[in-house]
Design a protein around this motif. Structure first.
Motif, short mmCIF file in Angstrom:
data_model
loop_
_atom_site.label_atom_id
_atom_site.label_comp_id
_atom_site.label_asym_id
_atom_site.label_seq_id
_atom_site.Cartn_x
_atom_site.Cartn_y
_atom_site.Cartn_z
N SER A 83 31.88 55.18 42.41
CA SER A 83 33.29 55.10 42.00
C SER A 83 33.55 53.70 41.46
O SER A 83 33.99 52.80 42.19
N SER A 85 34.42 51.05 37.82
CA SER A 85 34.96 50.85 36.47
C SER A 85 34.30 49.58 35.92
O SER A 85 33.66 48.85 36.67
N THR A 125 34.48 54.69 33.23
CA THR A 125 35.00 54.68 34.59
C THR A 125 34.54 55.98 35.25
O THR A 125 34.71 57.05 34.69
N ARG A 127 34.13 58.36 38.98
CA ARG A 127 34.49 58.62 40.37
C ARG A 127 33.68 59.83 40.81
O ARG A 127 33.25 60.63 39.99
N SER A 149 33.62 61.31 34.78
CA SER A 149 33.62 60.05 34.03
C SER A 149 34.59 60.14 32.87
O SER A 149 34.89 61.21 32.35
N THR A 157 41.84 57.32 26.05
CA THR A 157 40.93 57.66 27.14
C THR A 157 40.27 58.99 26.83
O THR A 157 40.94 59.98 26.58
#
Length: 191
Positions: A83, A85, A125, A127, A149, A157
């Motif tokens: 997790s 970034s 990023t 998680r 991701s 984004t």
């Protein structure tokens, strides 16, 4: 008469010496026994810990923890590695490497550096969502996770496809300190 009194006194002194010697031997044996019992109970005592971030208490002693403890440690290690970034990856990996013994730290650091470079360059990023967690052997956990991701390019984004991955996390608990011995991805076999 003189000899009789002296012989009687020598007998009493000898009997007192033998009694005191026997009491001394029993005292030493009692101290050794109580000391060894104290040492045994000190080494095998269980400490029950209820963490704030998880929902179950777990048990630890100087030899290791139960399955609940290992699963919580594995989830914590997975959180530090998966997790992340671009802004938090260096700190997370630095914290993760603190739990790795010095003789195997370089091998994991190389893998983490490659991941960090890819995440920073791509602005990714990630998680993880836990799919399954099981103990495969003593101190080793197999964890299947779904990695979600996304990448950020300026203000846009973009979600990336989810990936299902399996990791092996091998841990040891030594003198009250958790050690991360292995954190590797298990590749599926192809036929």
């Amino acid at each position: 008469m003189k000899f009789k009194i002296k012989g009687n006194r020598d007998k009493q002194i000898g009997l007192a010496f033998i009694t005191l010697s026997a009491l001394f031997v029993m005292s030493v044996a009692g101290n050794v026994l109580s000391g060894s019992l104290a040492w045994h109970f000190y080494k095998t005592r269980d400490t029950i810990i209820t963490p704030m971030a998880y929902n179950q208490p777990y048990r630890l002693n100087t030899y290791g923890g139960d399955t609940t403890a290992l699963s919580m440690f594995a989830m914590s290690f997975a959180s530090l590695r998966l997790s992340v970034s671009p802004e938090s990856i260096d700190t997370s990996h630095r914290v993760l490497l603190r739990f790795v013994p010095s003789e195997s730290r370089d091998a994991l650091k190389k893998v983490l550096d490659v991941e960090a470079d890819r995440i920073k360059k791509g602005g990714i990023t990630t998680r993880f969502d836990l799919q399954s967690l099981s103990q495969t052997e003593d101190g080793a956990m197999a964890m299947t996770v779904k990695l979600s991701s996304s990448t950020t390019n300026g203000g846009i984004t973009t979600a990336l496809p989810d990936q299902l991955r399996t990791y092996r996390i091998n841990m040891a608990y030594e003198n009250g300190i958790i050690r991360l011995l292995e954190f590797s991805e298990l590749k599926p076999t192809t036929t």
